[in-house]
Enzyme design. Structure first.
Site, PDB file in Angstrom:
ATOM      1  N   GLY A  12       0.811  -1.222   0.000  1.00  0.00           N
ATOM      2  CA  GLY A  12       0.000   0.000   0.000  1.00  0.00           C
ATOM      3  C   GLY A  12       0.841   1.267   0.000  1.00  0.00           C
ATOM      4  O   GLY A  12       2.063   1.229   0.184  1.00  0.00           O
ATOM      5  N   ASP A  13       0.174   2.392  -0.283  1.00  0.00           N
ATOM      6  CA  ASP A  13       0.807   3.715  -0.273  1.00  0.00           C
ATOM      7  C   ASP A  13       1.938   3.830  -1.283  1.00  0.00           C
ATOM      8  O   ASP A  13       2.920   4.539  -1.050  1.00  0.00           O
ATOM      9  CB  ASP A  13       1.316   4.059   1.146  1.00  0.00           C
ATOM     10  CG  ASP A  13       0.202   3.994   2.167  1.00  0.00           C
ATOM     11  OD1 ASP A  13      -0.928   4.391   1.825  1.00  0.00           O
ATOM     12  OD2 ASP A  13       0.451   3.541   3.295  1.00  0.00           O
ATOM     13  N   GLU A  14       1.799   3.172  -2.395  1.00  0.00           N
ATOM     14  CA  GLU A  14       2.844   3.207  -3.428  1.00  0.00           C
ATOM     15  C   GLU A  14       2.770   4.483  -4.261  1.00  0.00           C
ATOM     16  O   GLU A  14       3.678   4.750  -5.060  1.00  0.00           O
ATOM     17  CB  GLU A  14       2.691   1.993  -4.370  1.00  0.00           C
ATOM     18  CG  GLU A  14       2.879   0.623  -3.719  1.00  0.00           C
ATOM     19  CD  GLU A  14       1.579   0.033  -3.198  1.00  0.00           C
ATOM     20  OE1 GLU A  14       0.569   0.774  -3.133  1.00  0.00           O
ATOM     21  OE2 GLU A  14       1.575  -1.160  -2.854  1.00  0.00           O
ATOM     22  N   LYS A  16      -0.463   5.211  -5.746  1.00  0.00           N
ATOM     23  CA  LYS A  16      -1.497   4.855  -6.742  1.00  0.00           C
ATOM     24  C   LYS A  16      -2.331   6.081  -7.120  1.00  0.00           C
ATOM     25  O   LYS A  16      -2.659   6.291  -8.287  1.00  0.00           O
ATOM     26  CB  LYS A  16      -2.441   3.769  -6.181  1.00  0.00           C
ATOM     27  CG  LYS A  16      -1.754   2.467  -5.819  1.00  0.00           C
ATOM     28  CD  LYS A  16      -2.708   1.490  -5.184  1.00  0.00           C
ATOM     29  CE  LYS A  16      -3.156   1.879  -3.797  1.00  0.00           C
ATOM     30  NZ  LYS A  16      -2.107   1.859  -2.759  1.00  0.00           N
ATOM     31  N   GLY A  17      -2.684   6.876  -6.081  1.00  0.00           N
ATOM     32  CA  GLY A  17      -3.536   8.049  -6.316  1.00  0.00           C
ATOM     33  C   GLY A  17      -2.912   8.980  -7.336  1.00  0.00           C
ATOM     34  O   GLY A  17      -3.583   9.453  -8.253  1.00  0.00           O
ATOM     35  N   ASN A  38     -10.299   2.886   4.435  1.00  0.00           N
ATOM     36  CA  ASN A  38      -8.953   2.497   4.919  1.00  0.00           C
ATOM     37  C   ASN A  38      -7.901   3.040   3.967  1.00  0.00           C
ATOM     38  O   ASN A  38      -6.747   3.202   4.329  1.00  0.00           O
ATOM     39  CB  ASN A  38      -8.818   0.973   5.071  1.00  0.00           C
ATOM     40  CG  ASN A  38      -9.358   0.180   3.890  1.00  0.00           C
ATOM     41  OD1 ASN A  38     -10.036   0.719   3.012  1.00  0.00           O
ATOM     42  ND2 ASN A  38      -9.081  -1.102   3.854  1.00  0.00           N
ATOM     43  N   GLY A  40      -5.982   5.836   1.647  1.00  0.00           N
ATOM     44  CA  GLY A  40      -5.710   7.274   1.717  1.00  0.00           C
ATOM     45  C   GLY A  40      -4.761   7.607   0.596  1.00  0.00           C
ATOM     46  O   GLY A  40      -3.659   7.080   0.541  1.00  0.00           O
ATOM     47  N   HIS A  41      -5.213   8.424  -0.332  1.00  0.00           N
ATOM     48  CA  HIS A  41      -4.372   8.779  -1.475  1.00  0.00           C
ATOM     49  C   HIS A  41      -4.115  10.277  -1.431  1.00  0.00           C
ATOM     50  O   HIS A  41      -5.054  11.070  -1.360  1.00  0.00           O
ATOM     51  CB  HIS A  41      -5.074   8.435  -2.797  1.00  0.00           C
ATOM     52  CG  HIS A  41      -5.607   7.040  -2.843  1.00  0.00           C
ATOM     53  ND1 HIS A  41      -4.828   5.951  -2.544  1.00  0.00           N
ATOM     54  CD2 HIS A  41      -6.836   6.556  -3.137  1.00  0.00           C
ATOM     55  CE1 HIS A  41      -5.567   4.847  -2.664  1.00  0.00           C
ATOM     56  NE2 HIS A  41      -6.788   5.195  -3.007  1.00  0.00           N
ATOM     57  N   THR A  42      -2.865  10.651  -1.505  1.00  0.00           N
ATOM     58  CA  THR A  42      -2.511  12.077  -1.522  1.00  0.00           C
ATOM     59  C   THR A  42      -2.185  12.475  -2.955  1.00  0.00           C
ATOM     60  O   THR A  42      -1.371  11.833  -3.606  1.00  0.00           O
ATOM     61  CB  THR A  42      -1.298  12.334  -0.607  1.00  0.00           C
ATOM     62  OG1 THR A  42      -1.654  11.933   0.706  1.00  0.00           O
ATOM     63  CG2 THR A  42      -0.923  13.808  -0.599  1.00  0.00           C
ATOM     64  N   ARG A 142     -23.964 -12.525   5.116  1.00  0.00           N
ATOM     65  CA  ARG A 142     -25.233 -12.139   4.481  1.00  0.00           C
ATOM     66  C   ARG A 142     -26.204 -11.423   5.411  1.00  0.00           C
ATOM     67  O   ARG A 142     -27.412 -11.522   5.276  1.00  0.00           O
ATOM     68  CB  ARG A 142     -25.898 -13.360   3.810  1.00  0.00           C
ATOM     69  CG  ARG A 142     -25.078 -13.835   2.617  1.00  0.00           C
ATOM     70  CD  ARG A 142     -25.287 -15.264   2.302  1.00  0.00           C
ATOM     71  NE  ARG A 142     -24.852 -16.099   3.409  1.00  0.00           N
ATOM     72  CZ  ARG A 142     -24.976 -17.421   3.438  1.00  0.00           C
ATOM     73  NH1 ARG A 142     -25.532 -18.044   2.418  1.00  0.00           N
ATOM     74  NH2 ARG A 142     -24.546 -18.113   4.470  1.00  0.00           N
ATOM     75  N   GLN A 223      -5.536  -0.222  -1.258  1.00  0.00           N
ATOM     76  CA  GLN A 223      -4.601  -1.152  -0.615  1.00  0.00           C
ATOM     77  C   GLN A 223      -3.629  -1.723  -1.661  1.00  0.00           C
ATOM     78  O   GLN A 223      -3.283  -1.033  -2.585  1.00  0.00           O
ATOM     79  CB  GLN A 223      -5.341  -2.261   0.151  1.00  0.00           C
ATOM     80  CG  GLN A 223      -6.088  -1.763   1.366  1.00  0.00           C
ATOM     81  CD  GLN A 223      -7.354  -0.999   1.011  1.00  0.00           C
ATOM     82  OE1 GLN A 223      -8.206  -1.503   0.297  1.00  0.00           O
ATOM     83  NE2 GLN A 223      -7.480   0.213   1.487  1.00  0.00           N
ATOM     84  N   LEU A 331      11.363   7.489  -6.741  1.00  0.00           N
ATOM     85  CA  LEU A 331      12.788   7.244  -6.975  1.00  0.00           C
ATOM     86  C   LEU A 331      13.614   8.398  -6.404  1.00  0.00           C
ATOM     87  O   LEU A 331      14.726   8.194  -5.914  1.00  0.00           O
ATOM     88  CB  LEU A 331      13.049   7.094  -8.490  1.00  0.00           C
ATOM     89  CG  LEU A 331      14.423   6.542  -8.867  1.00  0.00           C
ATOM     90  CD1 LEU A 331      14.585   5.101  -8.358  1.00  0.00           C
ATOM     91  CD2 LEU A 331      14.651   6.583 -10.373  1.00  0.00           C
ATOM     92  N   ASP A 332      13.047   9.606  -6.428  1.00  0.00           N
ATOM     93  CA  ASP A 332      13.750  10.786  -5.896  1.00  0.00           C
ATOM     94  C   ASP A 332      14.125  10.643  -4.426  1.00  0.00           C
ATOM     95  O   ASP A 332      15.111  11.209  -3.969  1.00  0.00           O
ATOM     96  CB  ASP A 332      12.865  12.036  -6.072  1.00  0.00           C
ATOM     97  CG  ASP A 332      11.485  11.853  -5.444  1.00  0.00           C
ATOM     98  OD1 ASP A 332      10.760  10.934  -5.876  1.00  0.00           O
ATOM     99  OD2 ASP A 332      11.141  12.612  -4.518  1.00  0.00           O
TER     100      ASP A 332
END
Ligand code: GDP
Ligand code: IMO
Ligand code: MG
Length: 421
Positions: A12-14, A16-17, A38, A40-42, A142, A223, A331-332
């Site tokens: 997670g937190d790669e 993606k956002g 759950n 969170g995208h910045t 169900r 996720q 990468l930075d």
């Protein structure tokens, strides 16, 4: 890219956002396929910083945004998120679609999530405490409440009374918590219903028609692969299927409708919460990388655990998702290191070495990473080209994975990304 899945390749937190936001500019519809708040995208656009949890990240680009049946929705969070975006001047009218099959996170799900973690003590999973696990559990049992139930007061009352009667026994007897009052919950749900009514849609038909018309559809996972309920590091996982196949299940399309799968991986690895993490740095050495990468959770503010890139786990993610390309972000963040270790294989408890992700939990929990050290570039990545050593780092990952890396992240902002290859 008529139908492309964007999937987290680690824990997670790669970023993606940011990648969804970037690709959304060339898309007609963006679809979130699992999980809930759950995530969170910045997303950083100029001086503006957006934090997105429930709604697909394409909304920042003003794209039609659909939440699939495989998601769980906390309506307070979703409504506040949309109101917040609108208050900042973003268009949302007519752009939001919510599947009537998505399940609603009820207040007892949040209480039980937190109470169960407290009870587990040292054995806790380290969840985000947003009610995700208990909501998916009720879906499987169900007795869950779906978005479409909110639109029919009679059905809603019936289902709520059943659920509250059962949950109150658990809350009081098992967790020693206050019970819920069905009438109060009903009133809140009916108020929510009026807000979401215009957004409720048949998202399967929506996607089907978009694909038939040749439109470009992005499926955004929350996720990540190693948090997948079936294929991740169980029990230290989330309760849904972030892997790419989850997109087809959530939106009710055949798996053969998906054309491309773009994985997103950081140039190193982070993990929030408990669970095994072979390439994790020793505790005393994590702070430096954490500070450089700003590795603090978007949802919970928790410190993210940090380690070096793990090619064994990443190769597993390539396989599980049928990845066709990879975006390597942040990468930075590695720019000041003279040398950069990369985990290339594991030593298993019996002393044997492997490049394959261990199928048995004990092997994974007790394996040791073998690192190969690559030269750093020790210069900022602010130009239009990568320095040679940075390019070599990316090539090394491409070759180890036998997968093209098409995008490289060089900073937080929307524009800090280079096409590669
Ligand atoms: P997500 O959950 O996968 O969308 O990722 P998060 O937004 O939770 O975490 C990624 C963080 O890294 C965010 O603060 C992003 O703004 C930031 N980020 C994304 N890509 C890059 C990049 O290439 N370089 C840097 N320095 N930061 C990035
Ligand atoms: P995004 O979409 C990182 C982790 C939690 C915990 C485990 C189970 O921003 O990448 P849950 O609340 O889902 O039951 O918690 O999963 N987790 C995440 N870690 N990024 C996320 O989302 C996560 N969503 C859940 O920390 O270990
Ligand atoms: Mg995140």
């Amino acid at each position: 890219m008529p139908a492309t899945v964007i999937v987290g390749a680690q824990w997670g937190d790669e970023g993606k956002g940011k990648i969804v936001d970037l690709l959304a500019s060339e898309s007609d519809l963006v679809c979130r396929y699992q999980g809930g708040p759950n995530a969170g995208h910045t997303i950083v656009v100029g001086d503006e910083v957006y934090k997105i949890r429930s709604i697909p990240s394409g909304i920042i680009q003003g794209k039609p945004s659909a939440i699939g049946g495989g998601c769980v929705i906390d309506l307070d969070v979703l409504i506040a998120e949309l109101d917040g975006l609108q208050a900042r001047g973003l268009a949302i009218d007519g752009l939001v679609y919510v599947s009537g099959n998505a399940h609603v996170i009820m207040p007892w799900h949040v209480s039980i999530d937190a109470a169960r973690e407290r009870k587990l003590g040292k054995l806790q999973i380290g969840t985000t405490r947003r009610g995700i696990g208990p909501a998916y559990a009720d879906k499987a049992t169900r007795i869950g409440i779906r978005v479409q139930d909110l639109l029919d007061p009679k059905i809603l009352r019936e289902k709520l009374e059943l659920a509250v009667a059962e949950k109150n026994v658990w809350l009081e007897r098992v967790y020693e918590l206050e019970p819920f009052d069905a009438e109060e919950v009903l009133a809140t749900c009916l108020a929510h219903a009026e807000r979401i009514r215009p957004w409720v849609a048949d998202t399967s038909l929506l996607v089907h028609r978009a694909l038939l018309a040749g439109e470009r559809v992005l499926f955004e996972g929350g996720q990540a692969t190693l948090l997948d309920l079936d294929h991740g590091t169980y029990p230290f996982v989330t309760s849904s299927n972030p892997i790419a196949a989850g997109a087809a299940v959530s939106f009710g399309i055949g798996p053969n409708r998906i054309d491309e799968v773009l994985g997103v991986a950081k140039a190193y690895v982070t993990r929030v919460g408990e669970g095994p993490f072979p390439s994790e740095l020793p505790a005393a050495e994590q702070a430096h990388l954490r500070e450089l990468g700003g590795e603090f959770g978007t949802v919970t503010g928790r410190e993210r655990r940090c380690g070096w890139l793990d090619l064994v786990a990443l190769r597993y993610a390539v396989r599980l998702n049928g990845m066709t390309s990879l975006a390597l972000t942040k990468l930075d963040v590695l720019s000041t290191f003279a040398e950069i270790p990369v985990c290339v294989r594991y030593v298993l408890p019996d002393g044997s070495e492997t490049e394959e992700f261990p199928a048995h939990q004990s092997d994974f929990h007790h394996c040791r990473p073998v690192f190969e050290t690559l030269p750093g570039w020790e210069t900022a990545l602010d130009g239009p080209e990568l320095p040679a050593a940075a390019r070599d780092y990316v090539r090394f990952v491409e070759e180890a994975l036998d997968l093209p890396i098409t995008l490289v992240g060089t900073g937080q902002s929307r524009t800090s990304v280079l096409a590669f290859g």
